[in-house]
Write an enzyme that holds these catalytic residues in place. Structure first.
Site, PDB file in Angstrom:
ATOM      1  N   TYR A 284       0.834  -1.196   0.000  1.00 40.37           N
ATOM      2  CA  TYR A 284       0.000   0.000   0.000  1.00 40.37           C
ATOM      3  C   TYR A 284       0.871   1.248   0.000  1.00 40.37           C
ATOM      4  O   TYR A 284       1.751   1.418   0.848  1.00 40.37           O
ATOM      5  CB  TYR A 284      -0.901  -0.005   1.224  1.00 40.37           C
ATOM      6  CG  TYR A 284      -2.051   0.971   1.146  1.00 40.37           C
ATOM      7  CD1 TYR A 284      -3.280   0.563   0.659  1.00 40.37           C
ATOM      8  CD2 TYR A 284      -1.907   2.286   1.564  1.00 40.37           C
ATOM      9  CE1 TYR A 284      -4.355   1.442   0.587  1.00 40.37           C
ATOM     10  CE2 TYR A 284      -2.968   3.172   1.493  1.00 40.37           C
ATOM     11  CZ  TYR A 284      -4.190   2.747   1.013  1.00 40.37           C
ATOM     12  OH  TYR A 284      -5.241   3.624   0.931  1.00 40.37           O
ATOM     13  N   TYR A 334      -5.328   5.298  -7.808  1.00 43.12           N
ATOM     14  CA  TYR A 334      -5.660   5.074  -6.403  1.00 43.12           C
ATOM     15  C   TYR A 334      -7.060   4.492  -6.309  1.00 43.12           C
ATOM     16  O   TYR A 334      -8.054   5.201  -6.450  1.00 43.12           O
ATOM     17  CB  TYR A 334      -5.576   6.390  -5.628  1.00 43.12           C
ATOM     18  CG  TYR A 334      -5.758   6.237  -4.136  1.00 43.12           C
ATOM     19  CD1 TYR A 334      -4.787   5.582  -3.375  1.00 43.12           C
ATOM     20  CD2 TYR A 334      -6.877   6.739  -3.487  1.00 43.12           C
ATOM     21  CE1 TYR A 334      -4.929   5.438  -2.013  1.00 43.12           C
ATOM     22  CE2 TYR A 334      -7.031   6.599  -2.114  1.00 43.12           C
ATOM     23  CZ  TYR A 334      -6.064   5.952  -1.382  1.00 43.12           C
ATOM     24  OH  TYR A 334      -6.191   5.805  -0.026  1.00 43.12           O
TER      25      TYR A 334
END
Length: 405
Positions: A284, A334
């Site tokens: 992440y 994203y």
């Protein structure tokens, strides 16, 4: 009941990654889900479970279920939370399938995060975190501001230089250039990185993830059923969730070590492997520093050695441990964590084309490691038919010596 290898990701689907989708988050969700079901060779009528996460920025899961025409909804998860919960959604779907609550669960994240609900915006209701009332009078309101303080602490503790963060952004941009989905495919070099404007020191423009309108979906079903479907199944070998830092409230003394450090041993034990068995990692990356931090906290690289790991090219394609082979949130787009799961599946299928990691058998994919939101989650996926390599005992990080050296 052991979850290991009992369930699989049978399908993945994406929408276009854009700055303005021009459609609702319901439409995005349905397009990604339809793509994932087509990929798996599953009919809409076969779906009996739905699962997503959101932060007040997307369509309700039950409305998606209705739009899909599910009459007997056997499993339903509508989780409030950001990137820290992204992999927890898939883990819950796997648990539902493994325990017989559902047979086929679609997991998705759908956001108009550029054209509608901007994650760092202040023109919306304040979050319901108690400490926010103490931040706002100082103009301390957005994720870049919050993570900048954490990045500064981590850089100070590791004696990291701006170039160490720049190499993360540059490596991921090189990977994104090989992906037709990526929003950012223009070459990025260190001069351009260092010349980019400050967002919140020490974070520059290229240290921060993209704002994206998009949706990603994955289909979770039993391993046995997945083997009869259209794509090679990717087994869910292990899953784990954990806690994390809020900025002020829970007494975690060292902000330079995330909650992933506590989660990691449980994750490896669940999958029956150690960190040396990981072939590719999708970590992440809302901000660049989170990537080397997680390399440390998941036991993949010795603390303080991530700068050299990147400088020597070990995180790039052809290196010891390719990281964020799709370009990640920094350069692909994203989608709040789930695009990392989809890329891990693509790699383990051997279907990543020019960005394929040769011989990839085991992938680590992670959600946000617990900062700000106070929760974290991660998965270990593996190619079907490949044996679990070890007994689950954690082995030493690879440092700069190589995987398995």
């Amino acid at each position: 009941m052991m979850l290991r290898d009992r369930t699989a990701v049978a399908g993945v689907g994406w929408t276009e990654y854009a700055k303005n989708s021009g459609v609702s988050t319901l439409t995005l969700a349905l397009r990604a889900i339809g793509s994932a079901l087509d990929d798996a060779g599953i009919r809409h009528s076969d779906v009996d479970g739905v699962a997503c996460h959101r932060v007040g920025d997307s369509v309700q899961a039950v409305l998606v279920a209705q739009a899909l025409g599910i009459k007997d909804l056997r499993y339903h998860l509508d989780m409030f939370g950001g990137g820290g919960t992204s992999h927890q959604v898939v883990a819950h779907a796997a648990m539902a399938v493994a325990t017989g609550m559902a047979e086929t669960v679609v997991c998705w994240r759908a956001v108009n995060a550029r054209s509608e609900f901007r994650m760092g915006g202040t023109g919306r209701a304040a979050p319901d975190a108690l400490e926010f009332q103490y931040q706002l009078p100082y103009g301390y309101a957005t994720p870049p501001q919050q993570y900048a303080m954490l990045a500064r602490a981590w850089m100070h503790a590791r004696d990291a230089k701006p170039e160490d963060l720049g190499r993360v952004a540059i490596a991921q941009r090189e990977h994104a250039r090989l992906s037709p989905r990526a929003m950012m495919r223009t070459p990025l070099d260190m001069d351009a990185y260092l010349a980019s404007r400050w967002i919140a020191e020490p974070l520059r423009l290229y240290d921060c993830c993209l704002e994206t309108d998009a949706a990603v979906a994955v289909v979770v079903t039993s391993a046995e059923r997945a083997r009869d479907l259209a794509q090679p199944p990717v087994l869910i070998a292990g899953a784990a969730t954990g806690g994390g830092h809020t900025l002020f409230s829970n007494g975690r003394a060292d902000a330079t070590v995330s909650a992933a450090a506590e989660l990691a041993p449980r994750l490896y034990a669940a999958a029956g492997i150690g960190p040396r068995e990981v072939d590719v990692a999708q970590l992440y990356d809302a901000f660049t520093f989170l990537v080397p931090l997680q390399l440390e906290d998941y036991g993949l690289v010795e603390r303080g050695e991530t700068g050299g790991f990147y400088a020597d090219g070990h995180a790039s394609l052809g290196g010891l441990l390719p990281v964020n082979t799709h370009g990640g949130h920094l350069s692909e787009g994203y989608v709040h964590g789930l695009n990392h799961v989809a890329e891990a599946v693509t790699q383990l299928r051997g279907a990543a084309g020019a960005r394929q990691v040769a011989g990839a058998e085991v992938a680590l994919t992670t959600g946000q490691p617990g900062y700000v939101g106070g929760t974290c989650s991660a998965l270990i996926l593996r190619r079907d038919g490949d044996p679990v390599h070890s007994s689950g005992q954690a082995t030493a990080p690879m440092g700069n010596e190589g995987n398995g050296a």
